[in-house]
Design a protein around this motif. Structure first.
Motif, PDB file in Angstrom:
ATOM      1  N   VAL A  50      23.462  -7.813  55.095  1.00  0.00           N
ATOM      2  CA  VAL A  50      23.382  -6.344  55.190  1.00  0.00           C
ATOM      3  C   VAL A  50      24.767  -5.720  55.018  1.00  0.00           C
ATOM      4  CG1 VAL A  50      23.517  -6.437  57.724  1.00  0.00           C
ATOM      5  CG2 VAL A  50      22.617  -4.407  56.614  1.00  0.00           C
ATOM      6  N   GLN A  51      25.805  -6.442  55.418  1.00  0.00           N
ATOM      7  CA  GLN A  51      27.161  -5.893  55.315  1.00  0.00           C
ATOM      8  C   GLN A  51      27.651  -5.788  53.867  1.00  0.00           C
ATOM      9  OE1 GLN A  51      28.665  -8.705  58.575  1.00  0.00           O
ATOM     10  NE2 GLN A  51      30.012  -6.947  58.785  1.00  0.00           N
ATOM     11  N   VAL A  52      26.960  -6.477  52.967  1.00  0.00           N
ATOM     12  CA  VAL A  52      27.271  -6.268  51.549  1.00  0.00           C
ATOM     13  C   VAL A  52      26.093  -5.550  50.871  1.00  0.00           C
ATOM     14  CG1 VAL A  52      28.959  -8.124  51.344  1.00  0.00           C
ATOM     15  CG2 VAL A  52      26.548  -8.634  50.910  1.00  0.00           C
ATOM     16  N   GLY A  89      35.440  -8.076  66.992  1.00  0.00           N
ATOM     17  CA  GLY A  89      35.580  -7.090  65.937  1.00  0.00           C
ATOM     18  C   GLY A  89      34.514  -7.335  64.893  1.00  0.00           C
ATOM     19  N   CYS A  90      34.561  -6.579  63.811  1.00  0.00           N
ATOM     20  CA  CYS A  90      33.533  -6.690  62.778  1.00  0.00           C
ATOM     21  C   CYS A  90      34.126  -6.173  61.477  1.00  0.00           C
ATOM     22  CB  CYS A  90      32.319  -5.856  63.181  1.00  0.00           C
ATOM     23  SG  CYS A  90      31.012  -5.807  61.950  1.00  0.00           S
ATOM     24  N   LEU A  91      33.850  -6.874  60.384  1.00  0.00           N
ATOM     25  CA  LEU A  91      34.408  -6.447  59.097  1.00  0.00           C
ATOM     26  C   LEU A  91      33.916  -5.051  58.701  1.00  0.00           C
ATOM     27  CD1 LEU A  91      34.292  -9.748  57.023  1.00  0.00           C
ATOM     28  CD2 LEU A  91      36.292  -8.654  58.037  1.00  0.00           C
ATOM     29  N   SER A  92      32.795  -4.620  59.269  1.00  0.00           N
ATOM     30  CA  SER A  92      32.284  -3.290  58.956  1.00  0.00           C
ATOM     31  C   SER A  92      32.924  -2.198  59.815  1.00  0.00           C
ATOM     32  CB  SER A  92      30.761  -3.248  59.127  1.00  0.00           C
ATOM     33  OG  SER A  92      30.140  -4.096  58.169  1.00  0.00           O
ATOM     34  N   SER A 131      25.532 -14.967  67.491  1.00  0.00           N
ATOM     35  CA  SER A 131      24.876 -13.841  68.171  1.00  0.00           C
ATOM     36  C   SER A 131      25.215 -12.513  67.478  1.00  0.00           C
ATOM     37  CB  SER A 131      25.323 -13.817  69.637  1.00  0.00           C
ATOM     38  OG  SER A 131      24.834 -12.679  70.291  1.00  0.00           O
ATOM     39  N   HIS A 132      26.494 -12.343  67.145  1.00  0.00           N
ATOM     40  CA  HIS A 132      26.957 -11.121  66.471  1.00  0.00           C
ATOM     41  C   HIS A 132      26.247 -10.942  65.124  1.00  0.00           C
ATOM     42  CE1 HIS A 132      30.385  -8.334  65.164  1.00  0.00           C
ATOM     43  NE2 HIS A 132      29.814  -8.625  64.011  1.00  0.00           N
ATOM     44  N   GLU A 133      26.174 -12.022  64.345  1.00  0.00           N
ATOM     45  CA  GLU A 133      25.586 -11.909  62.999  1.00  0.00           C
ATOM     46  C   GLU A 133      24.074 -11.721  63.056  1.00  0.00           C
ATOM     47  OE1 GLU A 133      27.632 -11.255  60.785  1.00  0.00           O
ATOM     48  OE2 GLU A 133      29.431 -12.045  61.757  1.00  0.00           O
ATOM     49  N   ILE A 134      23.404 -12.374  64.005  1.00  0.00           N
ATOM     50  CA  ILE A 134      21.952 -12.171  64.126  1.00  0.00           C
ATOM     51  C   ILE A 134      21.670 -10.728  64.550  1.00  0.00           C
ATOM     52  CG2 ILE A 134      19.876 -12.813  65.430  1.00  0.00           C
ATOM     53  CD1 ILE A 134      20.772 -15.720  65.239  1.00  0.00           C
ATOM     54  N   ASP A 135      22.525 -10.171  65.385  1.00  0.00           N
ATOM     55  CA  ASP A 135      22.396  -8.744  65.706  1.00  0.00           C
ATOM     56  C   ASP A 135      22.395  -7.896  64.430  1.00  0.00           C
ATOM     57  OD1 ASP A 135      22.145  -8.896  68.438  1.00  0.00           O
ATOM     58  OD2 ASP A 135      24.180  -8.210  68.893  1.00  0.00           O
ATOM     59  N   HIS A 136      23.310  -8.209  63.506  1.00  0.00           N
ATOM     60  CA  HIS A 136      23.360  -7.449  62.241  1.00  0.00           C
ATOM     61  C   HIS A 136      22.003  -7.462  61.534  1.00  0.00           C
ATOM     62  CE1 HIS A 136      27.430  -6.052  61.532  1.00  0.00           C
ATOM     63  NE2 HIS A 136      27.963  -7.228  61.775  1.00  0.00           N
ATOM     64  N   LEU A 137      21.323  -8.609  61.566  1.00  0.00           N
ATOM     65  CA  LEU A 137      20.031  -8.708  60.877  1.00  0.00           C
ATOM     66  C   LEU A 137      18.985  -7.800  61.524  1.00  0.00           C
ATOM     67  CD1 LEU A 137      19.734 -12.549  60.199  1.00  0.00           C
ATOM     68  CD2 LEU A 137      20.862 -10.792  58.815  1.00  0.00           C
ATOM     69  N   LYS A 161      38.485 -10.913  62.948  1.00  0.00           N
ATOM     70  CA  LYS A 161      37.344 -10.071  62.610  1.00  0.00           C
ATOM     71  C   LYS A 161      36.128 -10.935  62.392  1.00  0.00           C
ATOM     72  CE  LYS A 161      40.265  -6.841  60.083  1.00  0.00           C
ATOM     73  NZ  LYS A 161      40.613  -6.379  58.742  1.00  0.00           N
ATOM     74  N   GLU A 162      34.961 -10.295  62.545  1.00  0.00           N
ATOM     75  CA  GLU A 162      33.726 -11.026  62.266  1.00  0.00           C
ATOM     76  C   GLU A 162      32.873 -10.236  61.313  1.00  0.00           C
ATOM     77  OE1 GLU A 162      31.870 -11.898  65.947  1.00  0.00           O
ATOM     78  OE2 GLU A 162      33.356 -13.390  66.448  1.00  0.00           O
TER      79      GLU A 162
HETATM   80 NI    NI Z   1      29.934  -7.769  62.118  1.00  0.00          NI
END
Ligand code: NI
Length: 162
Positions: A50-52, A89-92, A131-137, A161-162
């Motif tokens: 989703v981030q791309v 953190g987060c790349l977004s 956990s962070h990336e599954i949240d993004h989904l 960053k994540e």
């Molecule tokens: Ni992120």
């Protein structure tokens, strides 16, 4: 491979839920390769499709840069155990960091880049990243769950960053 544009704060796509991948085909593998290249270029340790701008359940993670990157397609959380309070953190969300609570341990089942089912049990930073990336989904970003008063802006050159 190609670098893709990372969607940032304010982009409504970040709030949307990603759909499961029906078939792990060449197009998905190309997406994975692009995501890895994009993540490494940005000095990140994780990236969700989703981030791309792709609403598919695809995640790439590399928390140490030493072992093979972890690819998770259609991940399902089987078990979460304990809690850890971590800075994140987060790349977004460039240059924003805050404390959040993540599971201390997480067990996930997913498909790998060849479409094969596998399980991964993780703790510490890897559990945090999964956990962070599954949240993004699920359309959830870390800013949604930060501990009050912990949000800070830091030097853009800081490499976490994540
Ligand atoms: Ni992120």
């Amino acid at each position: 491979m190609a670098i893709r544009k990372i969607r940032e704060e304010g982009d409504e796509i970040l709030k949307k839920k990603s759909r499961p991948v029906d078939e792990v085909n060449e197009k998905i593998q190309e997406l994975i390769d692009d995501m890895l290249e994009t993540m490494y270029k940005a000095n990140g340790v994780g990236l969700a499709a989703v981030q791309v701008g792709v609403l598919k359940q695809v995640i790439v993670i590399d928390v140490d840069g030493e072992s093979e990157p972890l690819i998770l397609i259609n991940p399902k959380i089987l078990k979460e155990k304990g809690q850890q309070e971590v800075e994140e953190g987060c790349l977004s969300f460039p240059n924003k960091f805050a404390k959040v609570i993540r599971p201390a341990e997480i067990t996930v089942e997913a498909l790998d880049r060849n479409g094969k089912t596998f399980k991964v049990k993780a703790k510490e930073l890897l559990a945090q990243a999964i956990s962070h990336e599954i949240d993004h989904l699920n359309g959830i970003v870390f800013i949604d769950k930060i501990l009050p008063g912990t949000l800070e802006y830091v030097d853009p050159n800081k490499n976490k960053k994540e």
